[in-house]
Design a protein around this motif. Structure first.
Motif, short mmCIF file in Angstrom:
data_model
loop_
_atom_site.label_atom_id
_atom_site.label_comp_id
_atom_site.label_asym_id
_atom_site.label_seq_id
_atom_site.Cartn_x
_atom_site.Cartn_y
_atom_site.Cartn_z
N LYS A 216 -10.35 -6.07 -2.93
CA LYS A 216 -9.46 -5.50 -3.94
C LYS A 216 -8.48 -6.59 -4.36
N HIS B 273 -5.01 -1.56 -0.32
CA HIS B 273 -5.42 -0.16 -0.43
C HIS B 273 -5.59 0.38 0.99
N SER C 79 0.83 -1.20 0.00
CA SER C 79 0.00 0.00 0.00
C SER C 79 0.86 1.26 0.00
#
Length: 309
Positions: free
Chosen positions: A223, A227, A149
């Motif tokens: 996802k 994220h 991320s």
């Protein structure tokens, strides 16, 4: 008569299906011993994998891969080819700028930074996604998820910063051509690049540390990559402060650069409109070249997120 009842009662004492010794040993156990036996029953394997000794989540699950079916093989092939093309093109640009001395100029150096940043960002996205497409256990560790991320978001922030520097370079070159080499020197360019790469890392690093301290109530990510906002939504606590910090980082790293880029090119258009036709054609040619480079770069970087997200 009493002897008969006594013998009958002695025969009826042991319970059905067990001996008297085992019954006595069970009866002699304290309630605390019974509680220990209950709590020591084995836990499911999935719970042992998902939590550490303190009860914190240690893995995240990517849920979208379960719905792909046989389509995952087509996506893997397409993603692998796309990743190879991105690596090949960016490697060519890096080698061309580094080896060709005539390209050691601010604009080409900024294009070199774009290519390096592209390799940096796609390295955090493609290898992991391509591996998950061929895997049946789409899990990622807590630490690896935060690292992915951070890299993807810092890559995006660096992209905006480099594009802002490119807009500033073209603005100075067209609006103040005689002072260009005094304003955009090699030293000033290096300082600007370092500053514009450092502050996204600092801002996003603080956000990642704040997110890592949250207690997670779930570990299912909808996802195909980690994220930060999706991770925050899985937390058990109120994340208003973290959301405010996220909006601040978004404003600093995306909104302000976009406004500056838009303002720079609007000013360039006004300068070109008031200039001679010869100067106007040179300016448009320069801006067109930069626009083509940016468009190709943005297409290469947006395609993975369009395909997989």
């Amino acid at each position: 008569m009493a002897d008969i009842s006594t013998s009958a009662s002695s025969r009826a004492w042991p319970p059905v299906g067990g001996s008297s010794d085992s019954s006595l040993s069970d009866a002699s156990k304290s309630p605390s011993d019974a509680a220990i036996d209950i709590s020591s029953s084995p836990r499911p394997v999935s719970e042992c994998l998902d939590e550490d000794a303190d009860g914190n989540q240690t893995y995240f699950y990517f849920m979208l891969f379960e719905r792909l079916g046989h389509m995952r093989y087509a996506l893997f092939s397409l993603g692998f080819v796309l990743y190879c093309v991105i690596l090949f093109l960016n490697t060519l640009i890096i080698l061309a700028v580094c080896l060709e001395r005539t390209m050691h100029q601010p604009m080409y150096i900024l294009i070199l930074c774009l290519s390096i940043n592209s390799v940096y960002g796609t390295a955090a996205f493609f290898p992991r996604v391509l591996t998950d497409l061929l895997s049946n256990t789409n899990i990622i560790s807590y630490e690896a998820c935060f690292l992915q991320s951070f890299v993807i978001f810092s890559y995006t922030a660096n992209e905006f910063a480099i594009l802002m520097l490119m807009a500033f370079d073209r603005f100075v070159a067209i609006s103040k051509p005689l002072q260009y080499h005094n304003i955009i020197t090699s030293k000033s360019l290096i300082v600007l690049i370092v500053i514009n790469w450092m502050y996204p890392f600092i801002c996003l690093g603080i956000g990642s540390l704040l997110t890592a301290r949250l207690q997670m109530c779930d570990n299912k990510l909808w996802k195909v990559y980690c994220h930060n906002y999706e991770i925050v939504k899985l937390s058990c606590v109120n994340s208003v402060l973290l959301n405010l910090w996220g909006f601040f980082v978004l404003f600093i790293n995306a909104v302000i650069p976009f406004i500056f880029i838009f303002y720079s090119y609007v000013k360039i258009l006004f300068v070109c409109h008031r200039s001679s036709s010869k100067f106007k054609s040179k300016a448009y040619q320069t801006c067109l070249y930069v626009t083509i480079i940016k468009s190709i770069d943005n297409i290469n970087k947006s395609l993975p997120f369009i395909l997989y997200c």
